[in-house]
Design a protein around this motif. Structure first.
Motif, mmCIF file in Angstrom:
data_model
loop_
_atom_site.group_PDB
_atom_site.id
_atom_site.type_symbol
_atom_site.label_atom_id
_atom_site.label_comp_id
_atom_site.label_asym_id
_atom_site.label_seq_id
_atom_site.Cartn_x
_atom_site.Cartn_y
_atom_site.Cartn_z
ATOM 1 N N TYR A 95 -96.008 53.647 7.909
ATOM 2 C CA TYR A 95 -95.062 54.720 8.216
ATOM 3 C C TYR A 95 -94.355 54.485 9.550
ATOM 4 N N ALA A 96 -95.065 53.857 10.496
ATOM 5 C CA ALA A 96 -94.476 53.629 11.824
ATOM 6 C C ALA A 96 -93.217 52.776 11.750
ATOM 7 N N ASN A 97 -93.106 51.977 10.703
ATOM 8 C CA ASN A 97 -91.920 51.135 10.533
ATOM 9 C C ASN A 97 -90.724 51.907 9.986
ATOM 10 N N LEU A 98 -90.939 53.166 9.649
ATOM 11 C CA LEU A 98 -89.867 53.997 9.098
ATOM 12 C C LEU A 98 -89.405 55.082 10.068
ATOM 13 N N VAL A 99 -90.021 55.133 11.255
ATOM 14 C CA VAL A 99 -89.725 56.195 12.224
ATOM 15 C C VAL A 99 -89.296 55.565 13.545
ATOM 16 N N LEU A 128 -97.801 59.407 21.496
ATOM 17 C CA LEU A 128 -96.402 59.515 21.075
ATOM 18 C C LEU A 128 -96.270 59.406 19.561
ATOM 19 N N THR A 129 -97.129 58.591 18.942
ATOM 20 C CA THR A 129 -97.050 58.389 17.492
ATOM 21 C C THR A 129 -97.961 59.346 16.713
ATOM 22 N N TYR A 130 -98.477 60.345 17.401
ATOM 23 C CA TYR A 130 -99.344 61.335 16.760
ATOM 24 C C TYR A 130 -98.740 61.908 15.480
ATOM 25 N N PRO A 131 -97.432 62.243 15.431
ATOM 26 C CA PRO A 131 -96.874 62.800 14.187
ATOM 27 C C PRO A 131 -96.970 61.835 13.007
ATOM 28 N N ILE A 132 -96.905 60.526 13.274
ATOM 29 C CA ILE A 132 -97.017 59.551 12.193
ATOM 30 C C ILE A 132 -98.438 59.550 11.651
ATOM 31 N N SER A 133 -99.403 59.576 12.545
ATOM 32 C CA SER A 133 -100.806 59.625 12.128
ATOM 33 C C SER A 133 -101.082 60.892 11.326
ATOM 34 N N GLN A 134 -100.504 62.008 11.762
ATOM 35 C CA GLN A 134 -100.715 63.254 11.027
ATOM 36 C C GLN A 134 -100.076 63.183 9.642
ATOM 37 N N ALA A 135 -98.928 62.526 9.555
ATOM 38 C CA ALA A 135 -98.290 62.341 8.244
ATOM 39 C C ALA A 135 -99.179 61.509 7.334
ATOM 40 N N ALA A 136 -99.832 60.498 7.890
ATOM 41 C CA ALA A 136 -100.754 59.678 7.099
ATOM 42 C C ALA A 136 -101.905 60.528 6.582
ATOM 43 N N ASP A 137 -102.449 61.382 7.436
ATOM 44 C CA ASP A 137 -103.547 62.259 7.019
ATOM 45 C C ASP A 137 -103.140 63.134 5.834
ATOM 46 N N VAL A 163 -92.221 61.175 3.939
ATOM 47 C CA VAL A 163 -92.439 61.184 2.491
ATOM 48 C C VAL A 163 -91.168 60.767 1.757
ATOM 49 N N ARG A 164 -90.051 61.326 2.162
ATOM 50 C CA ARG A 164 -88.790 61.010 1.482
ATOM 51 C C ARG A 164 -88.399 59.541 1.689
ATOM 52 N N LYS A 165 -88.665 59.018 2.873
ATOM 53 C CA LYS A 165 -88.337 57.606 3.135
ATOM 54 C C LYS A 165 -89.214 56.674 2.304
ATOM 55 N N VAL A 166 -90.496 56.968 2.216
ATOM 56 C CA VAL A 166 -91.397 56.135 1.417
ATOM 57 C C VAL A 166 -90.996 56.191 -0.051
ATOM 58 N N ASN A 167 -90.691 57.369 -0.533
ATOM 59 C CA ASN A 167 -90.281 57.511 -1.931
ATOM 60 C C ASN A 167 -88.979 56.750 -2.209
ATOM 61 N N ARG A 168 -88.104 56.729 -1.200
ATOM 62 C CA ARG A 168 -86.854 55.982 -1.366
ATOM 63 C C ARG A 168 -87.140 54.484 -1.446
ATOM 64 N N VAL A 169 -88.060 54.005 -0.611
ATOM 65 C CA VAL A 169 -88.450 52.592 -0.671
ATOM 66 C C VAL A 169 -89.065 52.260 -2.028
ATOM 67 N N ALA A 170 -89.913 53.177 -2.528
ATOM 68 C CA ALA A 170 -90.614 52.953 -3.802
ATOM 69 C C ALA A 170 -89.692 53.082 -5.005
ATOM 70 N N GLY A 171 -88.597 53.816 -4.835
ATOM 71 C CA GLY A 171 -87.698 54.054 -5.958
ATOM 72 C C GLY A 171 -88.194 55.133 -6.892
ATOM 73 N N LYS A 172 -89.245 55.821 -6.483
ATOM 74 C CA LYS A 172 -89.793 56.925 -7.265
ATOM 75 C C LYS A 172 -90.678 57.765 -6.350
ATOM 76 N N ASP A 173 -91.078 58.927 -6.830
ATOM 77 C CA ASP A 173 -91.897 59.818 -6.020
ATOM 78 C C ASP A 173 -93.375 59.421 -6.112
ATOM 79 N N ILE A 174 -93.852 58.730 -5.089
ATOM 80 C CA ILE A 174 -95.275 58.385 -5.051
ATOM 81 C C ILE A 174 -96.039 59.269 -4.059
ATOM 82 N N LEU A 175 -95.309 59.927 -3.150
ATOM 83 C CA LEU A 175 -95.912 60.873 -2.209
ATOM 84 C C LEU A 175 -95.310 62.248 -2.447
#
Length: 333
Positions: A95-99, A128-137, A163-175
């Motif tokens: 996720y850190a690579n998307l933020v 500083l990256t706490y929000p990314i870790s929380q998103a992972a949780d 979530v929306r960025k990952v789903n865009r990378v995946a091409g479908k809703d995986i999260l």
């Protein structure tokens, strides 16, 4: 319809009344009709305690005992240890690579916490990256509902962006996106009335507080500085004693009557504090006693945490597999 709930607390000290009114009561109610996961967030506790890790490690069982003492049932709620779920750290890296750094710096919750902790230019990267870790949780458990205080709403917003960025990378809703579940009580102020209740600020009343600690804390609570005589009319706004009565006293009609009397004049601070103290003593006594019993049985606590974490490993690894697949990184399955 049942929801998948994800919530948790940093393991930096025993939990306090702010946690109780903010989310613990909700968790007890939600566990009967939803799939609920609770994280003891020891990794995130290190984000501002990296040079003092014992502050985190020694409080893991304290937090677990608090959960059990207020009524969270490990047979209904899965309680996991964050650091024992490797998928969370790996998801955080993806996720850190998307933020962007600028997006993290704009997060109002992070900005407020950085200011309150007075990091200056020495902000730990993990903080500083706490929000990314929380998103992972949140996403690792496919949680669609998260009990939070209003100060955490920017974290939910940033999670859903990821979530929306990952789903865009995946091409479908995986999260799945998540919705905040706010408590009926706003953030509880500290006893000093200067800021929110916080362990680090020393203005918190823990769930294991002794009778003497409860008495001393109520005695020093901020009221109305202009209410100098019993006969003087008093102000309710900003009066910590009445804020706590609203949050914890079961008799709302009594509290409303006290407010009316106080604003009219003729009701002293000591009388109101006495009523609040009696309320808190009665509420916290059984919690304190149960907490003490749980802490005395370390083997039982470890077993609860081990069982819950084992279930969490299976759940989070499944999500990790899907995310790695989206990034094309499942070559060595």
């Amino acid at each position: 319809m049942p929801h998948t709930i994800l919530t948790g607390d940093r393991a930096t000290g025993p939990l306090h009344l702010g946690h109780y009114v903010g989310s613990l009561k909700q968790r007890v109610e939600l566990q009967d009709h939803n799939q609920q996961y609770v994280l003891i967030a020891d990794l995130q506790g290190l984000t501002d305690n990296g040079l003092n890790p014992s502050k985190v490690s020694k409080n893991i069982l304290n937090v677990l005992s608090d959960y059990l003492a207020v009524g969270i049932d490990p047979d209904k709620t899965t309680i996991c240890l964050q650091s024992a779920l490797p998928a969370l750290a790996e998801l955080t890296m993806y996720y850190a690579n998307l933020v962007t750094v600028s997006r993290l710096e704009r997060n109002p919750t992070v900005k407020a916490e950085i200011a309150s902790k007075q990091f200056g230019q020495s902000i730990p990267a993990g903080f500083l990256t706490y929000p990314i870790s929380q998103a992972a949780d949140i996403t690792a458990f496919r949680a669609d509902s998260v009990p939070v205080g209003d100060d955490q709403l920017p974290m939910i917003e940033q999670t859903n962006e990821i979530v929306r960025k990952v789903n865009r990378v995946a091409g479908k809703d995986i999260l799945v996106e998540c919705a905040p579940r706010l408590s009926n009580v706003a953030r509880l102020p500290g006893a000093d009335g200067k800021s929110k209740m916080s362990k680090s600020l020393g203005n918190a009343l823990t769930l294991g507080a002794t009778e003497d600690e409860i008495r001393a804390t109520v005695k020093m609570m901020y009221t109305d500085p202009t209410h100098l005589r019993v006969s003087d009319p008093g102000k309710i706004e900003g009066n910590v004693v009445f804020t706590y009565l609203d949050a914890f006293h079961p008799d709302t009609e009594l509290v409303q009557g006290l407010k009316t009397h106080y604003m009219r004049g003729g009701l002293g601070d000591n009388k109101v504090k006495s009523i609040l103290e009696e309320c808190l003593q009665e509420m916290l006594r059984p919690i304190r006693e149960r907490r003490s019993r749980f802490l005395a049985d370390k083997a039982m606590l470890i077993d609860i945490l081990s069982r819950g974490t084992a279930e969490g490993v299976v759940k989070t690894n499944s999500v990790l597999y899907d995310v790695k697949q989206a990034f094309g990184l499942n070559l060595l399955k």
